[in-house]
Enzyme design. Structure first.
Site, PDB file in Angstrom:
ATOM      1  N   SER A 142     -59.077  56.625  79.361  1.00 47.60           N
ATOM      2  CA  SER A 142     -60.319  56.011  78.916  1.00 47.60           C
ATOM      3  C   SER A 142     -61.091  56.945  77.994  1.00 47.60           C
ATOM      4  O   SER A 142     -61.037  58.172  78.142  1.00 47.60           O
ATOM      5  CB  SER A 142     -61.185  55.668  80.135  1.00 47.60           C
ATOM      6  N   TYR A 167     -65.554  57.664  87.599  1.00 52.49           N
ATOM      7  CA  TYR A 167     -64.490  56.926  86.906  1.00 52.49           C
ATOM      8  C   TYR A 167     -63.842  57.806  85.849  1.00 52.49           C
ATOM      9  O   TYR A 167     -62.613  57.936  85.783  1.00 52.49           O
ATOM     10  CB  TYR A 167     -65.064  55.662  86.269  1.00 52.49           C
TER      11      TYR A 167
END
Length: 350
Positions: A142, A167
Site C-alpha cells: 500500500s 494498517y
C-alpha cells in the site's frame, strides 16, 4: 499457468480475476467472506464470474458456470493447515495475494484484526509458497507505507521508516517478511504499493461510495482537513491490468544492487517493489467537485480536521512499473468517477 488469487471476492481481487480470465490460465480464487462490510457485495461480484450462491461449502472447489478454467474455494487463510492443503492439492505456479484487512481508520480501534489477517495470514502464504515450489508470489502492499515521508512523488527507493497507522505498519511488515523468504529460500516475490484504488464495485467504506451515497440521499459528507489533502486516485481497471502483467514477470536478483546503498525496491534476492499509481494527485475538494458534477448535485459538506492515521498526500512515481510491464495507469479522475457513479446507480437501482 495455474494461478491462485486470494481475496477473490474483494474489490481488487474480483477485478483481477476478471482480467486474468482473458488469458488461458487455470485460476483458483479463494475468499473467507469476512463481515468487515456487507458480504452481499462480495457474492454479487462473484455472480458476475459465474460463482453463484451464498451457501458455498468450505474447502470444496466450486466451478464457474461461465469460465471453465475458474474455480472458487471458500477457505480461511488464518488456518495454517487448511492453507497448506490448498497449496498441496492444487499445484499452483503463481500466487497473487490480495486478501487482508483493509482500512486505515478501522485499524485504530481494531488492531488485532490487522495482526491476524495481515501478518499471520501472510506467514501462511509465505510458507505455502516456499514449501510447494511457487514460481512467483505477487502481493498487495500500500501507498500508506510511506507514512510521514515528505519527498514527492513517492519513489520505491524512498525510506518507509515512519508509518502512521497500524494498517501501514502491517503492509511494511509484509514487505520485510517477503524479502526474508526471497533471500533465504530464493522465492521470487513482487510487492505492489497500490495508491488510493477506486471504481465500480468499490468497498462501501471507501470515500467514493460514501460520498456518492450521501449526495444522492441529501446527507452531508465529512470533508477532512477542509478538503486540503492530495490523493493519487487509481482506477480499478488500471490496477487489475498492472497486476495481471506483473504476474508474468518473474523477478531475478538485481546484479547492480549494492548493499552499501541498499535500494529498498530491489535486492540481491529475486525481490521487487513497485508503486502502482496514476501519478496525478487530486485535491480532496476537487475530487468531491468531480463527484458533484457526475451526479449533477452539490454536496452538503461538514469540514473537519485531519483524522488520526491520515497523511496529507499520496503521490506516486510509477515509472519503474511502466518500464517493467509497458503499461501505466492512465484513467482520468473524471472518467473514473463517471463510471463509478453510473455503476452505483445501477447496482442500487437509483
Amino acid at each position: 499457468m495455474k494461478i491462485l488469487v486470494t481475496g477473490a471476492a474483494g474489490f481488487i481481487g474480483a477485478a483481477v480475476l476478471n482480467r486474468l480470465l482473458k488469458e488461458r490460465h487455470d485460476i483458483v480464487g479463494i475468499d473467507n467472506f469476512s463481515n468487515y462490510y456487507d458480504p452481499s457485495m462480495k457474492f454479487a461480484r462473484l455472480d458476475l464470474l459465474g460463482i453463484s450462491g451464498r451457501d458455498i461449502p468450505s474447502e470444496i472447489p466450486v466451478a464457474s458456470s461461465m469460465y471453465p478454467r475458474l474455480k472458487f474455494i471458500k477457505t480461511d487463510l488464518k488456518d495454517s493447515e487448511a492453507t497448506d492443503r490448498l497449496f498441496e492439492e492444487n499445484g499452483f505456479d503463481t500466487v497473487i495475494h490480495l486478501a487482508g484487512q483493509p482500512g486505515v481508520r478501522y485499524s485504530i480501534s481494531n488492531p488485532r484484526s490487522y495482526i491476524s489477517n495481515n501478518i499471520d495470514v501472510f506467514v501462511n502464504i509465505l510458507e505455502g509458497c516456499r514449501n510447494h515450489g511457487i514460481k512467483h508470489l505477487v502481493f498487495a502492499s500500500s501507498s500508506s507505507v510511506y507514512g510521514l515521508n515528505a519527498n514527492v512523488p513517492f519513489s520505491e527507493s524512498d525510506g518507509i521508516a515512519h508509518p502512521v497507522s497500524l494498517y501501514a505498519a502491517t503492509k511494511k511488515s509484509n514487505e520485510l517478511m517477503a524479502h526474508v523468504y526471497s533471500h533465504l529460500y530464493n522465492l521470487p516475490v513482487t510487492g505492489l504499493r497500490f495508491f488510493t484504488v477506486y471504481g465500480p464495485w468499490g468497498r462501501p467504506d471507501m470515500s467514493p461510495h460514501l460520498f456518492i451515497d450521501a449526495i444522492l440521499h441529501d446527507r452531508p459528507i465529512n470533508v477532512f482537513n477542509n478538503g486540503d489533502m492530495l490523493r493519487d486516485f487509481t482506477y480499478i481497471d488500471d490496477i487489475a491490468e498492472s497486476v495481471a502483467r506483473i504476474a508474468d514477470i518473474i523477478p531475478h536478483p538485481d546484479a547492480e544492487w549494492d548493499a552499501r546503498t541498499a535500494n529498498p525496491s530491489s535486492s540481491c534476492a529475486p525481490y521487487r517493489i513497485y508503486n502502482v499509481g496514476c501519478q496525478h494527485p487530486v485535491r480532496l475538494i476537487d475530487y468531491i467537485s468531480c463527484i458533484e458534477s457526475a451526479i449533477g448535485k452539490e454536496a452538503k459538506k461538514i469540514f473537519l480536521p485531519m483524522q488520526p492515521g491520515d497523511v496529507y498526500q499520496t503521490n506516486s512515481d510509477s515509472s519503474s512499473l511502466a518500464a517493467a510491464i509497458g503499461y501505466s495507469p492512465s484513467t482520468t479522475i473524471e472518467e473514473g468517477i463517471r463510471k463509478t457513479v453510473e455503476w452505483f446507480k445501477s447496482y442500487y437501482k437509483i
